[in-house]
Design a protein around this motif. Structure first.
Motif, PDB file in Angstrom:
ATOM      1  N   GLU A   1       4.035  10.959  -7.182  1.00 15.75           N
ATOM      2  CA  GLU A   1       5.159  11.788  -6.707  1.00 15.75           C
ATOM      3  C   GLU A   1       5.103  11.896  -5.184  1.00 15.75           C
ATOM      4  O   GLU A   1       6.124  11.787  -4.505  1.00 15.75           O
ATOM      5  N   GLY A   2       3.905  12.106  -4.637  1.00 12.18           N
ATOM      6  CA  GLY A   2       3.749  12.151  -3.186  1.00 12.18           C
ATOM      7  C   GLY A   2       4.148  10.836  -2.537  1.00 12.18           C
ATOM      8  O   GLY A   2       4.730  10.832  -1.448  1.00 12.18           O
ATOM      9  N   ALA A   3       3.845   9.726  -3.189  1.00  9.22           N
ATOM     10  CA  ALA A   3       4.241   8.419  -2.651  1.00  9.22           C
ATOM     11  C   ALA A   3       5.760   8.313  -2.578  1.00  9.22           C
ATOM     12  O   ALA A   3       6.311   7.821  -1.586  1.00  9.22           O
TER      13      ALA A   3
ATOM     14  N   SER B   1      -6.295   2.872  -8.762  1.00 11.91           N
ATOM     15  CA  SER B   1      -4.959   3.204  -9.278  1.00 11.91           C
ATOM     16  C   SER B   1      -3.979   2.083  -8.992  1.00 11.91           C
ATOM     17  O   SER B   1      -3.132   1.758  -9.831  1.00 11.91           O
ATOM     18  N   ALA B   2      -4.089   1.477  -7.822  1.00 13.52           N
ATOM     19  CA  ALA B   2      -3.206   0.361  -7.474  1.00 13.52           C
ATOM     20  C   ALA B   2      -3.407  -0.798  -8.443  1.00 13.52           C
ATOM     21  O   ALA B   2      -2.437  -1.437  -8.868  1.00 13.52           O
TER      22      ALA B   2
ATOM     23  N   LYS C   1       0.855  -1.194   0.000  1.00 11.05           N
ATOM     24  CA  LYS C   1       0.000   0.000   0.000  1.00 11.05           C
ATOM     25  C   LYS C   1       0.887   1.238   0.000  1.00 11.05           C
ATOM     26  O   LYS C   1       1.735   1.420   0.852  1.00 11.05           O
ATOM     27  N   LEU C   2       0.678   2.070  -1.026  1.00  9.38           N
ATOM     28  CA  LEU C   2       1.427   3.314  -1.116  1.00  9.38           C
ATOM     29  C   LEU C   2       0.552   4.479  -0.720  1.00  9.38           C
ATOM     30  O   LEU C   2      -0.653   4.489  -0.999  1.00  9.38           O
ATOM     31  N   ARG C   3       1.150   5.437  -0.105  1.00  6.42           N
ATOM     32  CA  ARG C   3       0.439   6.649   0.275  1.00  6.42           C
ATOM     33  C   ARG C   3      -0.135   7.310  -0.973  1.00  6.42           C
ATOM     34  O   ARG C   3       0.523   7.343  -2.018  1.00  6.42           O
TER      35      ARG C   3
ATOM     36  N   ARG D   1       4.589  -2.731  -9.070  1.00  9.65           N
ATOM     37  CA  ARG D   1       4.003  -3.414  -7.923  1.00  9.65           C
ATOM     38  C   ARG D   1       4.587  -3.019  -6.576  1.00  9.65           C
ATOM     39  O   ARG D   1       4.134  -3.483  -5.544  1.00  9.65           O
ATOM     40  N   SER D   2       5.604  -2.183  -6.589  1.00  7.74           N
ATOM     41  CA  SER D   2       6.234  -1.796  -5.329  1.00  7.74           C
ATOM     42  C   SER D   2       6.807  -0.391  -5.453  1.00  7.74           C
ATOM     43  O   SER D   2       6.886   0.167  -6.555  1.00  7.74           O
TER      44      SER D   2
END
Length: 118
Positions: free
Chosen positions: A55-57, A12-13, A4-6, A22-23
């Protein structure tokens, strides 16, 4: 995404998983714009918010905290990359009387522009 990305929601995932991102390491390797373009090439319609979210992630911040100058840079890079992509399938381009092109979705079997009746 496997992790799980911020800023990255389920839709979107799923898109990112389907294009091989995937990472967080995959995202770093592909790049924000590269991942966004992969989604476009796959036929998805990612918005600019996905650019900012990715970009935030990478920066581990909320997407709204990405500096405006960086957002503008991402948009410019994405537009340049998207301009090189072919037209989506099932779209035909016709000339209008003024010589402008118009795109007609779902016009696979449409007549040629010079075959129209005046």
């Amino acid at each position: 995404m496997s992790v799980k990305l911020r800023n990255v929601g389920p839709k979107s995932a799923a898109w990112l998983r389907q294009v091989g991102v995937r990472s967080l390491d995959d995202l770093r390797e592909t790049g924000v714009v590269g991942a966004w373009l992969k989604c476009r090439r796959a036929g998805f319609r990612p918005g600019l918010n996905l650019l900012y979210a990715l970009e935030g992630a990478l920066l581990d911040c909320h997407w709204q905290d990405v500096p405006v100058a960086r957002r503008e840079q991402l948009v410019a890079e994405a537009e340049a990359g998207a301009a090189e992509l072919p037209l989506p399938r099932r779209q035909a381009v016709f000339a209008t009387p003024l010589g402008e092109a118009r795109i007609v979705e779902g016009a696979e079997d449409a007549p040629a522009a010079d075959a129209r009746e005046d």
